[in-house]
Write an enzyme that holds these catalytic residues in place. Structure first.
Site, short mmCIF file in Angstrom:
data_model
loop_
_atom_site.label_atom_id
_atom_site.label_comp_id
_atom_site.label_asym_id
_atom_site.label_seq_id
_atom_site.Cartn_x
_atom_site.Cartn_y
_atom_site.Cartn_z
N THR A 12 0.79 -1.20 0.00
CA THR A 12 0.00 0.00 0.00
C THR A 12 0.83 1.25 0.00
OG1 THR A 12 -1.90 -0.95 1.05
CG2 THR A 12 -1.69 1.38 1.25
N LYS A 44 -8.23 0.40 -0.75
CA LYS A 44 -7.79 0.96 0.53
C LYS A 44 -8.12 2.43 0.66
CE LYS A 44 -4.18 -2.08 -0.40
NZ LYS A 44 -2.84 -2.09 -0.86
N GLY A 58 -8.10 6.98 3.49
CA GLY A 58 -7.19 6.01 2.90
C GLY A 58 -6.38 5.39 4.03
N SER A 137 4.15 1.81 2.29
CA SER A 137 5.44 1.33 1.81
C SER A 137 6.09 2.26 0.81
CB SER A 137 5.28 -0.05 1.17
OG SER A 137 4.79 -0.97 2.11
#
Length: 185
Positions: A12, A44, A58, A137
């Site tokens: 994500t 997401k 989010g 990430s």
């Protein structure tokens, strides 16, 4: 499998971009376990409407944890309609002090079109500089790309999409399968 052997969930990148009177939240669809992509089309980024007030959220981190936090945020927003900052601070307080919530591993970007906030488990509610927030990430890659694009003559959605594309090209835990939600504009 022991904790030391578990490769860990990754995935994500979420970005929020404010430009003019438009705020966009975009997120990729990748969920990875170690070096394996488990799912490439996870959603997401979500729109909620507590008390008739539109909010876009989010999340990055554990999906179950994020949904728990989204449910809590929605309850806080129902108790304080139209007051995103107040509801976010109340959520962050609970997250920091409640023994159950302290174990949750996720981060949120939320907006009502007026405010753009990052909520963390450390008790932080942050309004980002330059109208750009990114988590997950590939968050730092997306943030850097968006900061480089913000002064161009393009709208918030275009900035978010381009920044996410750059992050997906760099971060192995980010893909180009985007969910984009916009408020304002």
């Amino acid at each position: 499998m022991s904790d030391s052997e578990f490769p860990g969930w990754h995935g994500t990148t979420i970005i929020g971009v404010r430009k003019g009177n438009e705020v966009v939240v975009a997120g990729d669809g990748q969920v990875s376990l170690g070096q394996t992509v488990i799912k490439g089309s996870a959603r997401k980024v979500r729109r909620i409407s507590p008390g008739g007030h539109e909010v876009v959220c989010g999340f990055a981190g554990s999906t179950a944890d994020a949904f728990t936090l989204l449910e809590r945020l929605e309850k806080k927003l129902e108790a304080t309609p139209g007051q995103l900052a107040r509801a976010s601070v109340e959520l962050a307080k609970d997250w920091r002090t409640d023994k159950y919530l302290q174990k949750l591993e996720a981060m949120l970007i939320v907006t009502d079109g007026k405010e753009l906030l990052v909520i963390t488990g450390a008790g932080d509610v942050l309004e980002p500089e330059h109208g750009i927030a990114a988590i997950g990430s590939g968050g730092n890659y997306a943030l850097a790309a968006a900061r480089g694009l913000i002064d161009q003559d393009i709208d918030a959605e275009t900035i978010a999409r381009k920044a996410m594309g750059i992050a997906a090209d760099i971060c192995v835990y980010t893909n180009g399968n985007l969910t984009v939600e916009k408020i304002g504009g």
